[in-house]
Design a protein around this motif. Structure first.
Motif, PDB file in Angstrom:
ATOM      1  N   TYR A 177     -60.280  26.144  76.788  1.00 44.49           N
ATOM      2  CA  TYR A 177     -58.859  26.456  76.932  1.00 44.49           C
ATOM      3  C   TYR A 177     -58.613  27.399  78.109  1.00 44.49           C
ATOM      4  O   TYR A 177     -57.659  27.213  78.878  1.00 44.49           O
ATOM      5  N   LEU A 178     -59.471  28.398  78.268  1.00 42.47           N
ATOM      6  CA  LEU A 178     -59.298  29.321  79.387  1.00 42.47           C
ATOM      7  C   LEU A 178     -59.457  28.613  80.727  1.00 42.47           C
ATOM      8  O   LEU A 178     -58.734  28.906  81.685  1.00 42.47           O
TER       9      LEU A 178
ATOM     10  N   ILE B 144     -62.377  28.311  73.095  1.00 40.69           N
ATOM     11  CA  ILE B 144     -61.822  29.354  73.961  1.00 40.69           C
ATOM     12  C   ILE B 144     -62.203  29.110  75.416  1.00 40.69           C
ATOM     13  O   ILE B 144     -61.372  29.218  76.326  1.00 40.69           O
TER      14      ILE B 144
ATOM     15  N   LEU C 212     -66.166  38.741  76.644  1.00 36.91           N
ATOM     16  CA  LEU C 212     -66.343  37.542  75.828  1.00 36.91           C
ATOM     17  C   LEU C 212     -67.710  36.903  76.010  1.00 36.91           C
ATOM     18  O   LEU C 212     -68.017  35.901  75.372  1.00 36.91           O
TER      19      LEU C 212
ATOM     20  N   PRO D  15     -65.912  28.264  68.224  1.00 40.06           N
ATOM     21  CA  PRO D  15     -64.839  29.081  68.822  1.00 40.06           C
ATOM     22  C   PRO D  15     -65.061  29.341  70.306  1.00 40.06           C
ATOM     23  O   PRO D  15     -64.106  29.356  71.088  1.00 40.06           O
ATOM     24  N   LYS D  16     -66.326  29.541  70.696  1.00 37.51           N
ATOM     25  CA  LYS D  16     -66.612  29.774  72.112  1.00 37.51           C
ATOM     26  C   LYS D  16     -66.288  28.539  72.943  1.00 37.51           C
ATOM     27  O   LYS D  16     -65.779  28.651  74.069  1.00 37.51           O
TER      28      LYS D  16
END
Length: 237
Positions: free
Chosen positions: A190-191, A187, A41, A183-184
């Motif tokens: 959230y991670l 994500i 990612l 989006p990065k």
């Protein structure tokens, strides 16, 4: 109230929770990198406020497990009030004229002025996610009973963290940061919250044991003790 050890522990948990809310104003605007190249990612970004905010969920989950959803929601409402008060005072501090010769005013204003979208996004995201977390926690508990605290803790937290991250990033940063970064950011944030969520499961168990002497609780221990006391009084009469 303060004579009851369990109530004193509730106030300690309450204070920690509200303290995390108070820190959000100072931490939310800081974006830090999260290297996930090993997952393919690349390097993502997350708001450092997300890290501190993630620790509010074990507080409400432990409160819901021990005292029930009503007491957990009380923590959320008070945390919201503290956040609003902090916002007002930070706004007044930013608007106040600096002392003559103080060289840090520009940096102070840049750091703490906080755009309306960031403030609104943080408030709505946190309030919505916390109330959803408590609702799901109680919903799962009613269907699984006293066992599987780890299950209701993680199911409620995983979903509420996604809700929180999506609402905040959308309100605060949509149209401000490049679309390919959004989006990065979601994500990455959230991670990071999921990582904290996994870590917070043993924290919830420890808090529950610290308060009750057991690894799980029926909830509403104050009301149960009161009812037991009433029953004993009635039996004595």
């Amino acid at each position: 109230m303060l004579d009851d050890p369990k109530e004193r522990k509730y106030l300690i948990l309450f204070g920690l929770y509200v303290g995390f809310w108070g820190m959000l104003q100072c931490l939310t605007v800081k974006l830090v990198p999260l290297d996930l190249a090993w997952l393919g990612l690349g390097t993502l970004a997350f708001s450092y406020g997300s890290f501190a905010h993630a620790f509010t969920f074990p507080c409400t989950d432990a409160a819901a497990e021990i005292w029930g959803a009503k007491r957990a929601r009380m923590m959320v409402y008070m945390g919201t009030a503290v956040y609003i008060v902090c916002t007002v005072f930070l706004f007044l501090a930013v608007q106040a004229p600096p002392a003559e010769g103080w060289p840090l005013n520009d940096a102070y204003v840049a750091l703490f002025q906080g755009g309306p979208r960031i403030i609104l996004g943080s408030l709505l995201a946190t309030l919505s996610a916390q109330l959803w977390d408590i609702y799901v926690f109680e919903w799962v508990k009613k269907r699984t009973g006293e066992k599987n605290l780890w299950l209701r803790n993680n199911v409620s937290t995983f979903g509420s963290q996604l809700l929180d991250t999506t609402i905040f990033c959308t309100i605060a940063f949509y149209g401000i940061i490049p679309n390919d970064v959004m989006p990065k950011l979601i994500i990455g944030s959230y991670l990071m919250k999921l990582l904290v969520a996994v870590i917070d499961t043993p924290i919830v168990y420890i808090v529950v044991y610290w308060v009750t002497g057991h690894w799980t609780s029926k909830g509403d221990i104050v009301e149960e003790e009161t009812n037991d006391g009433d029953n004993e009084t009635g039996a004595t009469s």
